[in-house]
Design a protein around this motif. Structure first.
Motif, PDB file in Angstrom:
ATOM      1  N   CYS A  18       0.820  -1.225   0.000  1.00 28.75           N
ATOM      2  CA  CYS A  18       0.000   0.000   0.000  1.00 28.75           C
ATOM      3  C   CYS A  18       0.849   1.269   0.000  1.00 28.75           C
ATOM      4  CB  CYS A  18      -0.916   0.014   1.217  1.00 28.75           C
ATOM      5  SG  CYS A  18      -2.213  -1.245   1.178  1.00 28.75           S
ATOM      6  N   GLY A  19       2.176   1.117  -0.092  1.00 33.55           N
ATOM      7  CA  GLY A  19       3.045   2.288  -0.180  1.00 33.55           C
ATOM      8  C   GLY A  19       3.677   2.735   1.117  1.00 33.55           C
ATOM      9  N   TYR A  20       3.424   2.011   2.201  1.00 30.75           N
ATOM     10  CA  TYR A  20       4.055   2.351   3.479  1.00 30.75           C
ATOM     11  C   TYR A  20       5.473   1.788   3.527  1.00 30.75           C
ATOM     12  CZ  TYR A  20      -0.416   3.884   5.477  1.00 30.75           C
ATOM     13  OH  TYR A  20      -1.581   4.554   5.741  1.00 30.75           O
ATOM     14  N   GLN A  21       6.315   2.424   4.325  1.00 34.83           N
ATOM     15  CA  GLN A  21       7.678   1.951   4.525  1.00 34.83           C
ATOM     16  C   GLN A  21       7.948   1.845   6.019  1.00 34.83           C
ATOM     17  OE1 GLN A  21      10.496   4.372   2.423  1.00 34.83           O
ATOM     18  NE2 GLN A  21       9.597   3.956   0.426  1.00 34.83           N
ATOM     19  N   TYR A  22       8.444   0.680   6.441  1.00 38.97           N
ATOM     20  CA  TYR A  22       8.707   0.514   7.871  1.00 38.97           C
ATOM     21  C   TYR A  22      10.204   0.563   8.149  1.00 38.97           C
ATOM     22  CZ  TYR A  22       9.890  -4.498   7.162  1.00 38.97           C
ATOM     23  OH  TYR A  22      10.450  -5.687   6.771  1.00 38.97           O
ATOM     24  N   TYR A  23      10.531   1.000   9.353  1.00 36.44           N
ATOM     25  CA  TYR A  23      11.927   1.227   9.727  1.00 36.44           C
ATOM     26  C   TYR A  23      12.237   0.575  11.066  1.00 36.44           C
ATOM     27  CZ  TYR A  23      12.043   4.407   5.862  1.00 36.44           C
ATOM     28  OH  TYR A  23      11.986   4.909   4.587  1.00 36.44           O
ATOM     29  N   ASP A  24      13.332  -0.170  11.077  1.00 38.68           N
ATOM     30  CA  ASP A  24      13.853  -0.727  12.316  1.00 38.68           C
ATOM     31  C   ASP A  24      15.079   0.104  12.712  1.00 38.68           C
ATOM     32  OD1 ASP A  24      11.984  -2.864  12.771  1.00 38.68           O
ATOM     33  OD2 ASP A  24      12.907  -3.971  11.132  1.00 38.68           O
ATOM     34  N   TRP A  25      16.145  -0.515  13.189  1.00 37.73           N
ATOM     35  CA  TRP A  25      17.335   0.219  13.620  1.00 37.73           C
ATOM     36  C   TRP A  25      18.518  -0.740  13.649  1.00 37.73           C
ATOM     37  CZ3 TRP A  25      13.057  -1.038  16.456  1.00 37.73           C
ATOM     38  CH2 TRP A  25      13.225  -1.989  17.461  1.00 37.73           C
ATOM     39  N   ASN A  26      19.713  -0.178  13.684  1.00 37.03           N
ATOM     40  CA  ASN A  26      20.906  -1.011  13.828  1.00 37.03           C
ATOM     41  C   ASN A  26      21.762  -0.601  15.025  1.00 37.03           C
ATOM     42  OD1 ASN A  26      21.898   1.365  12.727  1.00 37.03           O
ATOM     43  ND2 ASN A  26      23.377   0.359  11.385  1.00 37.03           N
ATOM     44  N   ALA A  27      21.256   0.336  15.829  1.00 35.40           N
ATOM     45  CA  ALA A  27      21.931   0.729  17.068  1.00 35.40           C
ATOM     46  C   ALA A  27      20.922   1.372  18.000  1.00 35.40           C
ATOM     47  CB  ALA A  27      23.074   1.695  16.789  1.00 35.40           C
ATOM     48  N   SER A  28      21.203   1.284  19.283  1.00 39.65           N
ATOM     49  CA  SER A  28      20.304   1.852  20.290  1.00 39.65           C
ATOM     50  C   SER A  28      21.125   2.357  21.467  1.00 39.65           C
ATOM     51  CB  SER A  28      19.304   0.793  20.768  1.00 39.65           C
ATOM     52  OG  SER A  28      18.608   1.226  21.919  1.00 39.65           O
ATOM     53  N   ASN A  29      20.573   3.333  22.184  1.00 40.55           N
ATOM     54  CA  ASN A  29      21.242   3.782  23.407  1.00 40.55           C
ATOM     55  C   ASN A  29      20.749   2.993  24.632  1.00 40.55           C
ATOM     56  OD1 ASN A  29      18.690   4.824  23.788  1.00 40.55           O
ATOM     57  ND2 ASN A  29      19.363   6.904  24.267  1.00 40.55           N
ATOM     58  N   GLY A  30      19.814   2.082  24.419  1.00 40.55           N
ATOM     59  CA  GLY A  30      19.344   1.233  25.511  1.00 40.55           C
ATOM     60  C   GLY A  30      18.260   1.829  26.376  1.00 40.55           C
ATOM     61  N   ASP A  31      17.701   2.986  25.956  1.00 40.86           N
ATOM     62  CA  ASP A  31      16.726   3.649  26.824  1.00 40.86           C
ATOM     63  C   ASP A  31      15.332   3.034  26.776  1.00 40.86           C
ATOM     64  OD1 ASP A  31      15.869   4.502  24.355  1.00 40.86           O
ATOM     65  OD2 ASP A  31      15.937   6.648  24.816  1.00 40.86           O
ATOM     66  N   ASN A  91      27.317   5.300  26.910  1.00 43.47           N
ATOM     67  CA  ASN A  91      28.280   4.219  26.675  1.00 43.47           C
ATOM     68  C   ASN A  91      27.724   3.157  25.725  1.00 43.47           C
ATOM     69  OD1 ASN A  91      30.238   5.370  28.311  1.00 43.47           O
ATOM     70  ND2 ASN A  91      29.518   4.331  30.152  1.00 43.47           N
ATOM     71  N   GLN A  92      26.444   2.830  25.895  1.00 41.79           N
ATOM     72  CA  GLN A  92      25.870   1.809  25.014  1.00 41.79           C
ATOM     73  C   GLN A  92      25.777   2.310  23.580  1.00 41.79           C
ATOM     74  OE1 GLN A  92      22.659  -0.611  26.373  1.00 41.79           O
ATOM     75  NE2 GLN A  92      21.791  -0.896  24.324  1.00 41.79           N
ATOM     76  N   ALA A  93      25.353   3.566  23.411  1.00 35.32           N
ATOM     77  CA  ALA A  93      25.227   4.126  22.054  1.00 35.32           C
ATOM     78  C   ALA A  93      26.581   4.165  21.351  1.00 35.32           C
ATOM     79  CB  ALA A  93      24.623   5.521  22.117  1.00 35.32           C
ATOM     80  N   LEU A  94      27.619   4.565  22.067  1.00 32.05           N
ATOM     81  CA  LEU A  94      28.953   4.627  21.469  1.00 32.05           C
ATOM     82  C   LEU A  94      29.475   3.229  21.144  1.00 32.05           C
ATOM     83  CD1 LEU A  94      30.619   7.399  23.676  1.00 32.05           C
ATOM     84  CD2 LEU A  94      29.684   7.625  21.367  1.00 32.05           C
ATOM     85  N   ARG A  95      29.158   2.288  21.995  1.00 27.54           N
ATOM     86  CA  ARG A  95      29.603   0.909  21.756  1.00 27.54           C
ATOM     87  C   ARG A  95      28.898   0.298  20.542  1.00 27.54           C
ATOM     88  NH1 ARG A  95      28.565  -0.672  26.390  1.00 27.54           N
ATOM     89  NH2 ARG A  95      26.551  -1.700  26.068  1.00 27.54           N
ATOM     90  N   GLU A  96      27.602   0.542  20.422  1.00 27.27           N
ATOM     91  CA  GLU A  96      26.835  -0.075  19.337  1.00 27.27           C
ATOM     92  C   GLU A  96      27.081   0.575  17.977  1.00 27.27           C
ATOM     93  OE1 GLU A  96      22.773  -1.007  19.916  1.00 27.27           O
ATOM     94  OE2 GLU A  96      23.083  -1.934  21.882  1.00 27.27           O
ATOM     95  N   THR A  97      27.574   1.799  17.971  1.00 23.45           N
ATOM     96  CA  THR A  97      27.831   2.479  16.691  1.00 23.45           C
ATOM     97  C   THR A  97      29.274   2.329  16.231  1.00 23.45           C
ATOM     98  OG1 THR A  97      28.249   4.550  17.883  1.00 23.45           O
ATOM     99  CG2 THR A  97      26.028   4.201  17.030  1.00 23.45           C
ATOM    100  N   LYS A  98      30.109   1.731  17.044  1.00 20.27           N
ATOM    101  CA  LYS A  98      31.536   1.600  16.701  1.00 20.27           C
ATOM    102  C   LYS A  98      31.715   0.841  15.392  1.00 20.27           C
ATOM    103  CE  LYS A  98      35.987   0.301  18.728  1.00 20.27           C
ATOM    104  NZ  LYS A  98      36.662  -0.274  19.922  1.00 20.27           N
ATOM    105  N   GLY A  99      32.406   1.457  14.463  1.00 21.09           N
ATOM    106  CA  GLY A  99      32.699   0.830  13.179  1.00 21.09           C
ATOM    107  C   GLY A  99      31.597   0.956  12.150  1.00 21.09           C
ATOM    108  N   LEU A 100      30.505   1.626  12.474  1.00 22.33           N
ATOM    109  CA  LEU A 100      29.388   1.760  11.526  1.00 22.33           C
ATOM    110  C   LEU A 100      29.488   3.082  10.770  1.00 22.33           C
ATOM    111  CD1 LEU A 100      26.369   0.519  13.698  1.00 22.33           C
ATOM    112  CD2 LEU A 100      27.734  -0.787  12.058  1.00 22.33           C
ATOM    113  N   ASP A 101      29.316   3.028   9.458  1.00 24.64           N
ATOM    114  CA  ASP A 101      29.298   4.247   8.647  1.00 24.64           C
ATOM    115  C   ASP A 101      27.892   4.819   8.517  1.00 24.64           C
ATOM    116  OD1 ASP A 101      32.050   4.412   8.006  1.00 24.64           O
ATOM    117  OD2 ASP A 101      31.815   2.822   6.534  1.00 24.64           O
ATOM    118  N   GLU A 102      26.893   3.971   8.656  1.00 30.35           N
ATOM    119  CA  GLU A 102      25.502   4.425   8.548  1.00 30.35           C
ATOM    120  C   GLU A 102      24.727   3.864   9.738  1.00 30.35           C
ATOM    121  OE1 GLU A 102      22.212   5.018   4.977  1.00 30.35           O
ATOM    122  OE2 GLU A 102      23.721   3.432   4.818  1.00 30.35           O
ATOM    123  N   VAL A 103      24.103   4.768  10.495  1.00 29.18           N
ATOM    124  CA  VAL A 103      23.470   4.371  11.747  1.00 29.18           C
ATOM    125  C   VAL A 103      22.022   4.847  11.808  1.00 29.18           C
ATOM    126  CG1 VAL A 103      23.519   4.569  14.275  1.00 29.18           C
ATOM    127  CG2 VAL A 103      25.666   4.475  12.981  1.00 29.18           C
TER     128      VAL A 103
END
Length: 256
Positions: free
Chosen positions: A172-185, A197-209
């Motif tokens: 129907c034209g909708y687009q859903y979005y998940d995630w590849n990093a979180s701050n744990g909140d 600390n969690q956000a920095l740890r989960e984004t380490k080495g990622l070019d697109e977050v």
């Protein structure tokens, strides 16, 4: 030993070839150097680092503080909103008018209600869509499942519902979005240092977050952590963008 006529021909060919090379270098050298230099610069350019800040479960009393921080740093985010606290619904309008993007999350955010059936979920989505239209004057085709598309809680109420809904809504034209990093909140009991600390740890080495955060009632620690994270990500070379139609959905593996 080469005969004299053949030797003369070979010599003339060599002289002609050398003349051609010198002429090519004189005429085309600057152009060729520019081309090769351009190609070298393209190859050597570092990959662009992009950060999508996303906030779920608002608006709440924490939303205006989040908006104030975003405005201070001159960046924008994407808010997947609910209708759980209508007293704060006007912040949907404010967020939109300040250049942020609004997506659908859930009207009630009660899993046992929205995941009872496809019709129950679609009704909840419709109500959230109407709320967004009321506040912004525009409809949206962006949404995020409560719990993400990989949630297994929905299985308790309706086996296979996420699989069915993703097919139906994308058709129907909708687009859903998940995630590849979180701050744990998602755990409101964590303090701001833990979130950072969690956000920095989960984004380490990622070019697109695609960063999952929350601006719901219990998420004041997120407000405290946000300036620290923005500055840290800026130092790491990230640019901040909002979700648009066609942005990578960072889809999880659907488990129901």
């Amino acid at each position: 030993m080469l005969k004299k006529p053949l030797l003369i021909k070979v010599s003339l060919c060599c002289i002609g070839f050398l003349a051609f090379v010198f002429a090519l270098n004189a005429v085309g050298g600057p152009y060729l150097n520019a081309v090769f230099s351009k190609e070298a610069s393209v190859v050597s350019q570092p990959k662009k680092k992009v950060m999508y800040l996303t906030f779920d479960d608002g608006p709440s009393q924490n939303t205006p503080e989040v908006l104030k921080i975003l405005k201070k740093y001159k960046i924008h985010a994407t808010f997947f909103v609910t209708g759980a606290e209508l007293d704060y619904a006007s912040y949907i309008k404010q967020a939109y008018e300040e250049g942020n993007v609004i997506g659908i999350h859930s009207y009630s955010h009660e899993y046992d209600e929205i995941y009872q059936s496809e019709s129950a979920y679609l009704e909840d989505l419709r109500k959230t869509s109407d709320l967004i239209l009321e506040q912004t004057g525009h409809k949206t085709n962006l949404f995020r499942f409560p719990g993400g598309s990989s949630n297994t809680v929905s299985r308790r109420y309706s086996p296979g519902i996420i699989t069915a809904l993703t097919k139906k809504l994308t058709a129907c034209g909708y687009q859903y979005y998940d995630w590849n990093a979180s701050n744990g909140d998602g755990n409101p009991n964590l303090d701001s240092n833990t979130l950072v600390n969690q956000a920095l740890r989960e984004t380490k080495g990622l070019d697109e977050v695609m960063m999952l955060m929350h601006d719901g009632t219990g998420n004041h620690a997120t407000v405290e952590a946000l300036p620290i994270l923005i500055e840290a990500f800026q130092k790491q070379g990230y640019t901040f963008e909002v979700i648009q139609t066609g942005t990578d959905g960072f889809h999880h593996h659907i488990a129901n």
